[in-house]
Design a protein around this motif. Structure first.
Motif, PDB file in Angstrom:
ATOM      1  N   ASN A   1       0.578  -1.105   0.209  1.00  0.00           N
ATOM      2  CA  ASN A   1       0.138  -0.190   0.013  1.00  0.00           C
ATOM      3  C   ASN A   1       1.010   1.126  -0.046  1.00  0.00           C
ATOM      4  O   ASN A   1       0.508   2.199  -0.630  1.00  0.00           O
ATOM      5  N   SER A   2       2.037   1.425   0.871  1.00  0.00           N
ATOM      6  CA  SER A   2       2.773   2.212   0.924  1.00  0.00           C
ATOM      7  C   SER A   2       3.504   2.640  -0.383  1.00  0.00           C
ATOM      8  O   SER A   2       3.921   3.904  -0.812  1.00  0.00           O
ATOM      9  N   ILE A   3       3.785   1.666  -1.039  1.00  0.00           N
ATOM     10  CA  ILE A   3       4.403   1.751  -2.652  1.00  0.00           C
ATOM     11  C   ILE A   3       3.658   2.485  -3.426  1.00  0.00           C
ATOM     12  O   ILE A   3       4.087   3.326  -4.446  1.00  0.00           O
ATOM     13  N   ILE A   4       2.183   2.231  -3.722  1.00  0.00           N
ATOM     14  CA  ILE A   4       1.508   3.026  -4.346  1.00  0.00           C
ATOM     15  C   ILE A   4       1.159   4.311  -3.855  1.00  0.00           C
ATOM     16  O   ILE A   4       1.205   5.294  -4.648  1.00  0.00           O
ATOM     17  N   ILE A   5       1.085   4.595  -2.679  1.00  0.00           N
ATOM     18  CA  ILE A   5       0.874   6.104  -2.114  1.00  0.00           C
ATOM     19  C   ILE A   5       1.958   6.652  -2.389  1.00  0.00           C
ATOM     20  O   ILE A   5       1.912   7.636  -3.140  1.00  0.00           O
ATOM     21  N   TYR A   6       3.301   6.255  -2.316  1.00  0.00           N
ATOM     22  CA  TYR A   6       4.561   6.970  -2.817  1.00  0.00           C
ATOM     23  C   TYR A   6       4.597   7.223  -4.492  1.00  0.00           C
ATOM     24  O   TYR A   6       4.657   8.412  -4.592  1.00  0.00           O
ATOM     25  N   LEU A   7       4.206   6.342  -5.099  1.00  0.00           N
ATOM     26  CA  LEU A   7       4.125   6.443  -6.606  1.00  0.00           C
ATOM     27  C   LEU A   7       3.252   7.649  -6.775  1.00  0.00           C
ATOM     28  O   LEU A   7       3.586   8.461  -7.633  1.00  0.00           O
TER      29      LEU A   7
ATOM     30  N   LEU B   1      -7.394   6.136   0.304  1.00  0.00           N
ATOM     31  CA  LEU B   1      -7.938   5.088   0.584  1.00  0.00           C
ATOM     32  C   LEU B   1      -6.989   3.876   1.153  1.00  0.00           C
ATOM     33  O   LEU B   1      -7.122   3.345   2.226  1.00  0.00           O
ATOM     34  N   LEU B   2      -5.650   4.117   0.318  1.00  0.00           N
ATOM     35  CA  LEU B   2      -4.817   3.095   0.884  1.00  0.00           C
ATOM     36  C   LEU B   2      -4.012   3.524   2.096  1.00  0.00           C
ATOM     37  O   LEU B   2      -3.536   2.819   2.937  1.00  0.00           O
ATOM     38  N   LEU B   3      -4.099   4.931   2.366  1.00  0.00           N
ATOM     39  CA  LEU B   3      -3.469   5.486   3.787  1.00  0.00           C
ATOM     40  C   LEU B   3      -4.450   4.966   4.793  1.00  0.00           C
ATOM     41  O   LEU B   3      -3.788   4.456   5.830  1.00  0.00           O
TER      42      LEU B   3
ATOM     43  N   PRO C   1      -4.345  -3.060  -2.763  1.00  0.00           N
ATOM     44  CA  PRO C   1      -3.187  -2.510  -3.778  1.00  0.00           C
ATOM     45  C   PRO C   1      -2.896  -3.556  -4.880  1.00  0.00           C
ATOM     46  O   PRO C   1      -2.532  -3.013  -6.143  1.00  0.00           O
ATOM     47  N   PHE C   2      -3.583  -4.814  -4.952  1.00  0.00           N
ATOM     48  CA  PHE C   2      -3.720  -5.550  -5.976  1.00  0.00           C
ATOM     49  C   PHE C   2      -4.683  -5.056  -7.111  1.00  0.00           C
ATOM     50  O   PHE C   2      -4.212  -4.747  -8.313  1.00  0.00           O
ATOM     51  N   ILE C   3      -5.884  -4.524  -6.617  1.00  0.00           N
ATOM     52  CA  ILE C   3      -6.835  -3.913  -7.647  1.00  0.00           C
ATOM     53  C   ILE C   3      -6.330  -2.591  -8.292  1.00  0.00           C
ATOM     54  O   ILE C   3      -6.146  -2.269  -9.433  1.00  0.00           O
ATOM     55  N   TYR C   4      -5.646  -1.600  -7.516  1.00  0.00           N
ATOM     56  CA  TYR C   4      -5.372  -0.376  -7.971  1.00  0.00           C
ATOM     57  C   TYR C   4      -3.845  -0.344  -8.365  1.00  0.00           C
ATOM     58  O   TYR C   4      -3.883   0.329  -9.272  1.00  0.00           O
ATOM     59  N   GLY C   5      -3.244  -1.326  -8.162  1.00  0.00           N
ATOM     60  CA  GLY C   5      -1.951  -1.441  -8.678  1.00  0.00           C
ATOM     61  C   GLY C   5      -1.544  -2.156 -10.114  1.00  0.00           C
ATOM     62  O   GLY C   5      -0.871  -1.630 -10.907  1.00  0.00           O
ATOM     63  N   LEU C   6      -2.373  -3.214 -10.314  1.00  0.00           N
ATOM     64  CA  LEU C   6      -2.491  -3.932 -11.463  1.00  0.00           C
ATOM     65  C   LEU C   6      -3.265  -3.583 -12.472  1.00  0.00           C
ATOM     66  O   LEU C   6      -3.362  -3.502 -13.682  1.00  0.00           O
ATOM     67  N   LYS C   7      -4.734  -3.086 -11.999  1.00  0.00           N
ATOM     68  CA  LYS C   7      -5.856  -2.631 -12.813  1.00  0.00           C
ATOM     69  C   LYS C   7      -5.994  -1.455 -13.325  1.00  0.00           C
ATOM     70  O   LYS C   7      -6.606  -1.147 -14.200  1.00  0.00           O
ATOM     71  N   MET C   8      -5.288  -0.316 -12.453  1.00  0.00           N
ATOM     72  CA  MET C   8      -5.187   1.083 -13.092  1.00  0.00           C
ATOM     73  C   MET C   8      -4.173   1.046 -14.010  1.00  0.00           C
ATOM     74  O   MET C   8      -3.007   1.092 -13.447  1.00  0.00           O
TER      75      MET C   8
END
Length: 307
Positions: free
Chosen positions: A40-46, A64-66, A284-291
């Motif tokens: 979750n933190s990696i996606i927030i960082y990106l 949301l991830l925070l 994170p799976f949904i937002y990281g891979l599907k977005m």
């Protein structure tokens, strides 16, 4: 001394054979906690460092991830301590605080998903007005509402429970969820009514708004060209998947708190763990891979192009 301890502390009775498998539980949950926090933190960082992700939709995703990171930090460290402890106990005040954080963030998720739904509605159905409507000030207002309104409502309930007399000091759970209501001798009518009103305001109405908004979006896209349909599918379906899974887990949580029957302990533990595991890992799976845009930056981060 024991009597004073019972009055002050709550015992978690949701664990299954903890003395036998405590180190196995600890290793598994510690690994999952690190995975949840890092993913979750990696996606927030990106989202923070890439300017092309500084858009309302991605801001809401970061929020949301925070929430997920804070939620996990509220639940997992205490679980890890309990796995290594002889007694799985928590002070009633700390239990109420954990309850407050868990449900404030949980209800906040519905508000953030509602804000995402509105953002997608404006982007797809009113694209020319999007820059005017979804300004930074509008996004900030949505974020304040999403965090402040649930926190205020849950705080009132927590304060009401703090004043209630307890007749039981054993919680059929592994953390302080809705089952905390079963500890009270007499359930306050005022707290019950306020809880129902809060449930409508914080959960039911946001869900109805989301369903209504996405229905409007799908009606518009159904009559549109293939490109618009593709755009709607790429950005709306992840939000819908998150909403459906989170709603199902939320319904289970409410039902289990109201059931007085002796539900099998192992089954109760497994289902309770779903609340702490499924959504934090799923998001994170949904937002990281599907977005598409986030996925692109993830690939660049872990598989940088060769020079």
């Amino acid at each position: 001394m024991d009597e004073e301890l019972n009055v002050t502390y709550i015992t978690f009775d949701g664990h299954v054979e903890i003395n036998k498998y405590r180190y196995v539980y600890f290793f598994i949950m510690f690994t999952l906690y690190i995975l949840i926090t890092c993913s979750n933190s990696i996606i927030i960082y990106l989202i923070l460092i890439h300017k092309n992700l500084h858009k309302p939709m991605y801001t809401f995703i970061a929020a949301l991830l925070l929430n997920v990171v804070i939620y996990s930090t509220t639940v997992y460290p205490k679980l890890l301590i309990d796995f290594l402890s002889e007694k799985q106990i928590i002070s009633y005040s700390a239990c109420l605080f954990q309850f407050f954080i868990i449900y404030s963030l949980g209800c906040s998720e519905f508000f953030l998903l509602a804000a995402m739904a509105y953002d997608r509605y404006v982007a797809i159905c009113k694209p020319l007005q999007y820059p005017t409507i979804m300004r930074k000030s509008t996004v900030s207002i949505f974020l304040v509402i999403a965090w402040l309104v649930p926190a205020s409502n849950i705080a009132v309930q927590a304060i009401g429970m703090a004043k209630s007399k307890l007749c039981s000091f054993h919680l059929k759970s592994i953390f302080c969820n809705n089952t905390i209501y079963t500890l009270q001798c007499v359930k306050s009518g005022l707290v019950t009514v306020f809880g129902i009103v809060s449930y409508l305001d914080l959960v039911v109405f946001p869900i109805l708004f989301i369903v209504f908004t996405y229905t409007k979006i799908f009606i518009v896209t159904y009559r549109s060209c293939k490109e618009i349909k593709k755009k709607a599918a790429e950005t709306c379906l992840p939000h819908m998947l998150v909403l459906i899974t989170f709603s199902c887990l939320g319904i289970y949580d409410v039902i289990m708190a109201r059931m007085e029957t002796d539900f099998p302990k192992t089954a109760r533990l497994i289902m309770t763990l779903q609340l702490a595991l499924y959504q934090p890992l799923f998001n994170p799976f949904i937002y990281g891979l599907k977005m598409k845009e986030i996925s692109k930056h993830l690939k660049s981060l872990f598989c940088p192009p060769l020079l």
